[in-house]
Write a protein that holds these residues in place. Structure first.
Motif, PDB file in Angstrom:
ATOM      1  N   SER A  42       0.615  -1.135  -0.094  1.00  0.00           N
ATOM      2  CA  SER A  42      -0.059   0.012  -0.091  1.00  0.00           C
ATOM      3  C   SER A  42       0.828   1.374   0.059  1.00  0.00           C
ATOM      4  CB  SER A  42      -0.747  -0.031   1.282  1.00  0.00           C
ATOM      5  OG  SER A  42      -1.715  -1.090   1.040  1.00  0.00           O
ATOM      6  N   SER A  43       1.685   1.203   0.869  1.00  0.00           N
ATOM      7  CA  SER A  43       2.694   2.709   1.025  1.00  0.00           C
ATOM      8  C   SER A  43       3.399   2.821  -0.334  1.00  0.00           C
ATOM      9  CB  SER A  43       3.446   2.704   2.149  1.00  0.00           C
ATOM     10  OG  SER A  43       4.426   1.706   2.101  1.00  0.00           O
ATOM     11  N   THR A  44       3.795   1.723  -0.920  1.00  0.00           N
ATOM     12  CA  THR A  44       4.741   1.795  -2.186  1.00  0.00           C
ATOM     13  C   THR A  44       3.806   2.484  -3.373  1.00  0.00           C
ATOM     14  OG1 THR A  44       6.031  -0.008  -1.377  1.00  0.00           O
ATOM     15  CG2 THR A  44       6.290   0.762  -3.471  1.00  0.00           C
ATOM     16  N   VAL A  45       2.483   1.683  -3.263  1.00  0.00           N
ATOM     17  CA  VAL A  45       1.655   2.238  -4.372  1.00  0.00           C
ATOM     18  C   VAL A  45       1.256   3.608  -4.116  1.00  0.00           C
ATOM     19  CG1 VAL A  45      -0.954   1.857  -5.125  1.00  0.00           C
ATOM     20  CG2 VAL A  45       0.554   0.030  -5.085  1.00  0.00           C
ATOM     21  N   ASP A 181      -2.629   3.463   4.413  1.00  0.00           N
ATOM     22  CA  ASP A 181      -3.572   2.138   4.712  1.00  0.00           C
ATOM     23  C   ASP A 181      -4.883   1.919   3.550  1.00  0.00           C
ATOM     24  OD1 ASP A 181      -3.105   1.627   8.133  1.00  0.00           O
ATOM     25  OD2 ASP A 181      -2.524   3.436   7.072  1.00  0.00           O
ATOM     26  N   SER A 182      -4.998   0.739   3.255  1.00  0.00           N
ATOM     27  CA  SER A 182      -6.148   0.517   2.483  1.00  0.00           C
ATOM     28  C   SER A 182      -7.330   0.537   3.262  1.00  0.00           C
ATOM     29  CB  SER A 182      -5.981  -0.848   1.370  1.00  0.00           C
ATOM     30  OG  SER A 182      -5.847  -1.706   2.334  1.00  0.00           O
ATOM     31  N   ASP A 183      -8.518   0.581   2.349  1.00  0.00           N
ATOM     32  CA  ASP A 183      -9.863   0.238   3.227  1.00  0.00           C
ATOM     33  C   ASP A 183      -9.650  -1.177   3.893  1.00  0.00           C
ATOM     34  OD1 ASP A 183     -12.857   0.918   3.425  1.00  0.00           O
ATOM     35  OD2 ASP A 183     -12.804  -1.275   2.870  1.00  0.00           O
ATOM     36  N   SER A 184      -9.100  -2.203   3.557  1.00  0.00           N
ATOM     37  CA  SER A 184      -9.084  -3.367   4.329  1.00  0.00           C
ATOM     38  C   SER A 184      -8.157  -3.140   5.614  1.00  0.00           C
ATOM     39  CB  SER A 184      -8.479  -4.639   3.651  1.00  0.00           C
ATOM     40  OG  SER A 184      -8.989  -4.480   2.162  1.00  0.00           O
ATOM     41  N   ARG A 185      -7.079  -2.555   5.604  1.00  0.00           N
ATOM     42  CA  ARG A 185      -6.258  -2.165   6.701  1.00  0.00           C
ATOM     43  C   ARG A 185      -7.129  -1.160   7.475  1.00  0.00           C
ATOM     44  NH1 ARG A 185      -1.969  -4.501   8.967  1.00  0.00           N
ATOM     45  NH2 ARG A 185      -1.058  -4.745   6.679  1.00  0.00           N
ATOM     46  N   LEU A 186      -7.750  -0.448   7.175  1.00  0.00           N
ATOM     47  CA  LEU A 186      -8.319   0.434   8.075  1.00  0.00           C
ATOM     48  C   LEU A 186      -9.573  -0.402   8.869  1.00  0.00           C
ATOM     49  CD1 LEU A 186      -8.652   3.671   5.704  1.00  0.00           C
ATOM     50  CD2 LEU A 186      -7.180   3.099   8.041  1.00  0.00           C
ATOM     51  N   ALA A 187     -10.394  -1.232   8.112  1.00  0.00           N
ATOM     52  CA  ALA A 187     -11.221  -1.952   8.718  1.00  0.00           C
ATOM     53  C   ALA A 187     -10.702  -2.843   9.732  1.00  0.00           C
ATOM     54  CB  ALA A 187     -11.944  -2.905   7.662  1.00  0.00           C
ATOM     55  N   ALA A 188      -9.420  -3.469   9.476  1.00  0.00           N
ATOM     56  CA  ALA A 188      -8.827  -4.331  10.507  1.00  0.00           C
ATOM     57  C   ALA A 188      -8.391  -3.745  11.752  1.00  0.00           C
ATOM     58  CB  ALA A 188      -7.566  -5.113   9.893  1.00  0.00           C
ATOM     59  N   SER A 207      -9.444   8.081  10.323  1.00  0.00           N
ATOM     60  CA  SER A 207     -10.120   9.092   9.659  1.00  0.00           C
ATOM     61  C   SER A 207      -9.354  10.438   9.014  1.00  0.00           C
ATOM     62  CB  SER A 207     -11.475   9.699  10.375  1.00  0.00           C
ATOM     63  OG  SER A 207     -11.093   9.560  11.617  1.00  0.00           O
ATOM     64  N   ASP A 208      -9.607  11.070   8.196  1.00  0.00           N
ATOM     65  CA  ASP A 208      -8.853  11.965   7.665  1.00  0.00           C
ATOM     66  C   ASP A 208      -9.233  13.476   8.775  1.00  0.00           C
ATOM     67  OD1 ASP A 208      -7.774  10.945   5.492  1.00  0.00           O
ATOM     68  OD2 ASP A 208      -9.641  11.483   4.030  1.00  0.00           O
ATOM     69  N   GLY A 209      -8.131  14.053   9.196  1.00  0.00           N
ATOM     70  CA  GLY A 209      -8.455  15.144   9.871  1.00  0.00           C
ATOM     71  C   GLY A 209      -7.207  15.398  10.931  1.00  0.00           C
ATOM     72  N   MET A 210      -7.356  16.105  12.003  1.00  0.00           N
ATOM     73  CA  MET A 210      -6.357  16.330  12.915  1.00  0.00           C
ATOM     74  C   MET A 210      -6.437  15.425  13.990  1.00  0.00           C
ATOM     75  SD  MET A 210      -3.978  18.436  13.801  1.00  0.00           S
ATOM     76  CE  MET A 210      -4.383  20.160  12.994  1.00  0.00           C
ATOM     77  N   SER A 211      -4.878  15.305  14.181  1.00  0.00           N
ATOM     78  CA  SER A 211      -4.715  14.037  15.082  1.00  0.00           C
ATOM     79  C   SER A 211      -4.480  14.771  16.520  1.00  0.00           C
ATOM     80  CB  SER A 211      -3.601  13.148  14.728  1.00  0.00           C
ATOM     81  OG  SER A 211      -2.224  14.101  14.974  1.00  0.00           O
ATOM     82  N   PRO A 212      -4.197  13.822  17.693  1.00  0.00           N
ATOM     83  CA  PRO A 212      -4.097  14.721  18.957  1.00  0.00           C
ATOM     84  C   PRO A 212      -2.710  15.076  18.747  1.00  0.00           C
ATOM     85  CG  PRO A 212      -4.517  12.314  19.203  1.00  0.00           C
ATOM     86  CD  PRO A 212      -4.618  12.434  17.613  1.00  0.00           C
ATOM     87  N   PHE A 213      -1.830  15.160  17.833  1.00  0.00           N
ATOM     88  CA  PHE A 213      -0.290  15.514  17.924  1.00  0.00           C
ATOM     89  C   PHE A 213      -0.305  16.633  17.118  1.00  0.00           C
ATOM     90  CE2 PHE A 213      -1.048  10.781  17.380  1.00  0.00           C
ATOM     91  CZ  PHE A 213      -0.420  10.415  18.632  1.00  0.00           C
ATOM     92  N   PHE A 219      -5.515   9.554   4.964  1.00  0.00           N
ATOM     93  CA  PHE A 219      -5.231   8.148   4.363  1.00  0.00           C
ATOM     94  C   PHE A 219      -5.953   8.239   3.069  1.00  0.00           C
ATOM     95  CE2 PHE A 219      -6.117   8.118   8.874  1.00  0.00           C
ATOM     96  CZ  PHE A 219      -5.203   7.394   9.326  1.00  0.00           C
ATOM     97  N   PRO A 220      -5.144   8.398   2.013  1.00  0.00           N
ATOM     98  CA  PRO A 220      -5.618   8.663   0.441  1.00  0.00           C
ATOM     99  C   PRO A 220      -5.939   7.399  -0.009  1.00  0.00           C
ATOM    100  CG  PRO A 220      -3.396   9.676   0.793  1.00  0.00           C
ATOM    101  CD  PRO A 220      -3.772   8.966   2.194  1.00  0.00           C
ATOM    102  N   LEU A 221      -5.735   6.105   0.432  1.00  0.00           N
ATOM    103  CA  LEU A 221      -6.058   4.975  -0.181  1.00  0.00           C
ATOM    104  C   LEU A 221      -7.444   4.338   0.515  1.00  0.00           C
ATOM    105  CD1 LEU A 221      -2.666   3.000  -0.828  1.00  0.00           C
ATOM    106  CD2 LEU A 221      -3.820   4.517  -2.433  1.00  0.00           C
ATOM    107  N   ARG A 222      -7.968   5.080   1.220  1.00  0.00           N
ATOM    108  CA  ARG A 222      -9.029   4.665   1.911  1.00  0.00           C
ATOM    109  C   ARG A 222     -10.259   4.009   1.228  1.00  0.00           C
ATOM    110  NH1 ARG A 222     -10.002   7.989   5.880  1.00  0.00           N
ATOM    111  NH2 ARG A 222     -11.731   6.594   6.568  1.00  0.00           N
ATOM    112  N   ASP A 223     -10.502   4.316  -0.137  1.00  0.00           N
ATOM    113  CA  ASP A 223     -11.680   3.699  -0.759  1.00  0.00           C
ATOM    114  C   ASP A 223     -11.133   2.435  -1.477  1.00  0.00           C
ATOM    115  OD1 ASP A 223     -13.358   5.885  -0.048  1.00  0.00           O
ATOM    116  OD2 ASP A 223     -12.568   6.991  -1.398  1.00  0.00           O
TER     117      ASP A 223
END
Ligand SMILES: [Zn+2]
Length: 340
Positions: A42-45, A181-188, A207-213, A219-223
């Protein structure tokens, strides 16, 4: 079966649309974004897609809207069973030369995150004594060896890697991190987080947005399902000697020796093929949850998650709140050696 080239165009379009927010502007100038690269599929793609997106921006607009900082945490420093990746690191820079590359060992966390040493010592409790005269590698190995179960080990490694990646992003001046992360990875990840008592940090982990950091997570591959990412990778021969494939799940490994994260990934990969809609729904539902973003909410000393969202978190704060004001969230408390 749809034409794979057609699918590729759809996938690239959706991701480019997501990335369209990063255009050059006179106000903010060019954005700096960090991409953690594991050489996994995923990260290489994602790197390949972003590379062509930047070329597209270069031609269409006055210049690319963002600079890409690629960070590799050397896989052989995470597990001795991983091969060193020096050659792949050289190769990837030759193929995609217009980005900034950094490769660091896992134990460099001691150099980049000044608070980690204290957090580790408190986290591990009295059974573990940090020895500063040892090398950084030996100290990290000793700490990781003190963590009891497979699930806790994976959980603690995720938290530490996240700390290292965030620390580097801040050091480079990046405003956002692009996760592969792909959708599958996010579901897991969603299912595993809930099972590990980390429900309150699901939001920023998926989810896309501000993190606590104080840094945006995207997560551009989320779909895309992992099978779709696989098909995409097959169309690009230049990726074939870069991607390190995941170890195929071995039938011999006893389920009890797997971490919850590994179990959930296996579950999503096998069931996701049969019921893709269900997996997509898991991620979409989780990404609609509201996160605890108020700045006065305390953060977990170890993983950085905001606390106070559940009675579980308050309980752990109550128990540990008097130890030099270090506080651990419920998920981290469960991974601690003395709590088990
Ligand atoms: Zn925590």
């Amino acid at each position: 079966m749809q034409n794979p080239y057609y699918q590729r165009e759809i996938a690239a379009d959706a991701i480019q649309k997501r990335m369209g927010q990063y255009r050059i502007s006179t106000k903010s100038g060019r954005h700096k974004l960090l991409l953690p690269l594991s050489y996994g599929l995923s990260s290489t793609v994602l790197l390949r897609i972003l590379n062509s997106h930047l070329e597209h921006q270069r031609h269409k607009y006055s210049g690319p809207g963002y600079d890409l900082y690629i960070l590799v945490i050397e896989p052989s420093s995470i597990s001795p069973s991983n091969q060193p990746t020096e050659q792949i690191f050289d190769l990837i820079q030759e193929r995609f030369p217009s980005h900034f590359y950094t490769r660091l060992p896992f134990h460099s966390i001691f150099e980049h995150d000044s608070d980690v040493q204290e957090a580790m010592s408190k986290f591990a409790g009295p059974g573990f004594a940090d020895n500063p005269s040892l090398s950084h590698k030996e100290r990290l190995d000793a700490f990781r060896a003190s963590i009891p179960t497979a699930t806790s080990k994976t959980d603690v490694d995720y938290a530490l890697m996240n700390r290292l990646i965030v620390a580097c992003a801040k050091k480079f001046g990046c405003t956002g991190i692009l996760w592969g992360d792909s959708d599958s990875r996010l579901a897991a990840k969603t299912l595993a987080s809930v099972a590990k008592g980390r429900g309150s940090s699901v939001t920023w982990q998926v989810s896309d947005g501000m993190s606590p950091f104080g840094i945006e997570f995207n997560f551009p591959l989320r779909d895309l399902f992992s099978t779709e990412v696989q098909q995409y990778a097959k169309l690009y021969p230049e990726l074939h000697d870069i991607i390190i494939p995941d170890e195929p799940p071995s039938e011999d490994v006893l389920t009890k020796n797997l971490s919850i994260d590994e179990l959930m990934m296996r579950y999503v990969l096998t069931q996701g093929e049969k019921y893709p809609g269900v997996m997509a729904n898991v991620t979409r539902t989780a990404s609609k949850l509201q996160s605890l973003s108020a700045s006065n909410v305390p953060s977990c000393t170890f993983c950085g998650a905001k606390m106070g969202g559940s009675s579980n978190d308050s309980a752990s704060t109550g128990i540990l709140g008097n130890t030099n004001s270090l506080q651990f969230c419920y998920g981290c408390t469960r991974s601690r050696p003395d709590v088990g």
